[in-house]
Scaffold this motif. Structure first.
Motif, PDB file in Angstrom:
ATOM      1  N   PRO A 135      52.047  49.307  53.140  1.00 25.15           N
ATOM      2  CA  PRO A 135      53.223  49.701  52.346  1.00 25.15           C
ATOM      3  C   PRO A 135      52.812  50.540  51.131  1.00 25.15           C
ATOM      4  O   PRO A 135      51.695  50.396  50.608  1.00 25.15           O
ATOM      5  N   LEU A 136      53.708  51.399  50.685  1.00 24.25           N
ATOM      6  CA  LEU A 136      53.435  52.213  49.497  1.00 24.25           C
ATOM      7  C   LEU A 136      53.156  51.341  48.278  1.00 24.25           C
ATOM      8  O   LEU A 136      52.473  51.774  47.345  1.00 24.25           O
ATOM      9  N   ASP A 137      53.626  50.107  48.294  1.00 18.52           N
ATOM     10  CA  ASP A 137      53.382  49.184  47.185  1.00 18.52           C
ATOM     11  C   ASP A 137      51.883  48.936  46.986  1.00 18.52           C
ATOM     12  O   ASP A 137      51.421  48.728  45.868  1.00 18.52           O
ATOM     13  N   VAL A 138      51.121  48.967  48.076  1.00 21.33           N
ATOM     14  CA  VAL A 138      49.668  48.766  47.985  1.00 21.33           C
ATOM     15  C   VAL A 138      49.031  49.923  47.235  1.00 21.33           C
ATOM     16  O   VAL A 138      48.205  49.710  46.332  1.00 21.33           O
ATOM     17  N   SER A 139      49.401  51.155  47.584  1.00 22.03           N
ATOM     18  CA  SER A 139      48.837  52.296  46.850  1.00 22.03           C
ATOM     19  C   SER A 139      49.302  52.280  45.405  1.00 22.03           C
ATOM     20  O   SER A 139      48.548  52.642  44.492  1.00 22.03           O
ATOM     21  N   ASP A 140      50.521  51.817  45.158  1.00 23.91           N
ATOM     22  CA  ASP A 140      51.004  51.699  43.780  1.00 23.91           C
ATOM     23  C   ASP A 140      50.152  50.696  42.996  1.00 23.91           C
ATOM     24  O   ASP A 140      49.798  50.940  41.841  1.00 23.91           O
ATOM     25  N   ALA A 141      49.825  49.563  43.605  1.00 24.49           N
ATOM     26  CA  ALA A 141      49.014  48.549  42.923  1.00 24.49           C
ATOM     27  C   ALA A 141      47.615  49.088  42.615  1.00 24.49           C
ATOM     28  O   ALA A 141      47.085  48.884  41.514  1.00 24.49           O
ATOM     29  N   LEU A 142      47.019  49.782  43.579  1.00 28.68           N
ATOM     30  CA  LEU A 142      45.700  50.387  43.330  1.00 28.68           C
ATOM     31  C   LEU A 142      45.795  51.458  42.246  1.00 28.68           C
ATOM     32  O   LEU A 142      44.893  51.597  41.418  1.00 28.68           O
ATOM     33  N   ALA A 143      46.905  52.186  42.216  1.00 31.68           N
ATOM     34  CA  ALA A 143      47.112  53.203  41.183  1.00 31.68           C
ATOM     35  C   ALA A 143      47.210  52.562  39.797  1.00 31.68           C
ATOM     36  O   ALA A 143      46.715  53.118  38.812  1.00 31.68           O
ATOM     37  N   VAL A 144      47.829  51.390  39.715  1.00 27.85           N
ATOM     38  CA  VAL A 144      47.909  50.674  38.437  1.00 27.85           C
ATOM     39  C   VAL A 144      46.497  50.300  37.978  1.00 27.85           C
ATOM     40  O   VAL A 144      46.140  50.497  36.810  1.00 27.85           O
ATOM     41  N   ALA A 145      45.694  49.772  38.891  1.00 26.36           N
ATOM     42  CA  ALA A 145      44.316  49.403  38.540  1.00 26.36           C
ATOM     43  C   ALA A 145      43.517  50.630  38.103  1.00 26.36           C
ATOM     44  O   ALA A 145      42.798  50.585  37.096  1.00 26.36           O
ATOM     45  N   LEU A 146      43.647  51.725  38.838  1.00 27.30           N
ATOM     46  CA  LEU A 146      42.902  52.942  38.496  1.00 27.30           C
ATOM     47  C   LEU A 146      43.376  53.524  37.165  1.00 27.30           C
ATOM     48  O   LEU A 146      42.565  54.011  36.374  1.00 27.30           O
ATOM     49  N   THR A 147      44.660  53.441  36.893  1.00 25.52           N
ATOM     50  CA  THR A 147      45.181  53.889  35.599  1.00 25.52           C
ATOM     51  C   THR A 147      44.543  53.100  34.466  1.00 25.52           C
ATOM     52  O   THR A 147      44.145  53.666  33.442  1.00 25.52           O
ATOM     53  N   HIS A 148      44.415  51.788  34.657  1.00 29.30           N
ATOM     54  CA  HIS A 148      43.785  50.960  33.631  1.00 29.30           C
ATOM     55  C   HIS A 148      42.323  51.365  33.432  1.00 29.30           C
ATOM     56  O   HIS A 148      41.849  51.465  32.299  1.00 29.30           O
ATOM     57  N   ILE A 149      41.639  51.609  34.517  1.00 25.63           N
ATOM     58  CA  ILE A 149      40.232  52.041  34.444  1.00 25.63           C
ATOM     59  C   ILE A 149      40.120  53.357  33.683  1.00 25.63           C
ATOM     60  O   ILE A 149      39.275  53.495  32.786  1.00 25.63           O
ATOM     61  N   TYR A 150      40.973  54.316  33.987  1.00 22.79           N
ATOM     62  CA  TYR A 150      40.964  55.600  33.292  1.00 22.79           C
ATOM     63  C   TYR A 150      41.316  55.425  31.813  1.00 22.79           C
ATOM     64  O   TYR A 150      40.665  56.000  30.937  1.00 22.79           O
ATOM     65  N   THR A 151      42.340  54.627  31.545  1.00 24.56           N
ATOM     66  CA  THR A 151      42.826  54.443  30.168  1.00 24.56           C
ATOM     67  C   THR A 151      41.772  53.782  29.296  1.00 24.56           C
ATOM     68  O   THR A 151      41.588  54.148  28.134  1.00 24.56           O
ATOM     69  N   LYS A 152      41.098  52.785  29.837  1.00 26.66           N
ATOM     70  CA  LYS A 152      40.090  52.035  29.079  1.00 26.66           C
ATOM     71  C   LYS A 152      38.700  52.676  29.139  1.00 26.66           C
ATOM     72  O   LYS A 152      37.777  52.199  28.486  1.00 26.66           O
ATOM     73  N   GLY A 153      38.554  53.708  29.963  1.00 26.24           N
ATOM     74  CA  GLY A 153      37.263  54.374  30.083  1.00 26.24           C
ATOM     75  C   GLY A 153      36.205  53.502  30.725  1.00 26.24           C
ATOM     76  O   GLY A 153      35.028  53.540  30.340  1.00 26.24           O
TER      77      GLY A 153
END
Length: 154
Positions: A135-153
């Motif tokens: 489901p697209l929800d899975v890619s959304d969840a991974l995108a949330v994690a990756l956003t956090h990684i990018y945001t926090k460096g």
């Protein structure tokens, strides 16, 4: 450092794990039948997230703050689901970081109005994964994690 991203939803709540140091990626989701009562969905999400946290022991948890449109009933339901995620995380002693859909789309695609398919495409290329018929929800969840990684460096 293992990061858990959560896409809270009333039909599907998805989790995506990314470890930026090892590049390990995992995901899971819980899907409810259409006739499942709302209180069962809320408790189901709480139990699901609690079990995921205990099993994987993420260092930090990022959750998408749902977009609230004009439908007040949907907004209330999604707020309750998100609260179940937050309570499960806090019960396990985890810090919560929240990102709006626009922040996530901006971080992943460079465009805050990207659609879910664009996010999935960029995410699959960036993480070198194929989510197939997930489901697209899975890619959304991974995108949330990756956003956090990018945001926090991380």
């Amino acid at each position: 450092m293992l990061i858990l991203g959560v896409d809270p939803g009333s039909s599907i709540t998805a989790c995506g794990f990314i470890d930026p140091s090892t590049k390990k990626i995992e995901f899971d989701f819980i899907k409810f039948k259409q006739k499942t009562p709302q209180e069962e969905r809320i408790f189901g999400v709480f139990e699901f997230i609690s079990q995921i946290i205990r099993a994987f022991k993420p260092h930090e948890i990022a959750v998408e703050s749902p977009f609230y449109s004009v439908n007040i009933k949907s907004a209330m339901v999604l707020s309750q689901i998100k609260a179940a995620v937050i309570i499960a995380a806090k019960q396990e002693g985890k810090n919560i970081f929240q990102y709006t859909p626009r922040q996530i789309k901006q971080a992943i695609c460079g465009y805050g109005a990207a659609d879910k398919n664009q996010v999935r495409f960029v995410l699959e290329k960036t993480l070198n994964i194929d989510l197939g018929d997930m489901p697209l929800d899975v890619s959304d969840a991974l995108a949330v994690a990756l956003t956090h990684i990018y945001t926090k460096g991380l």
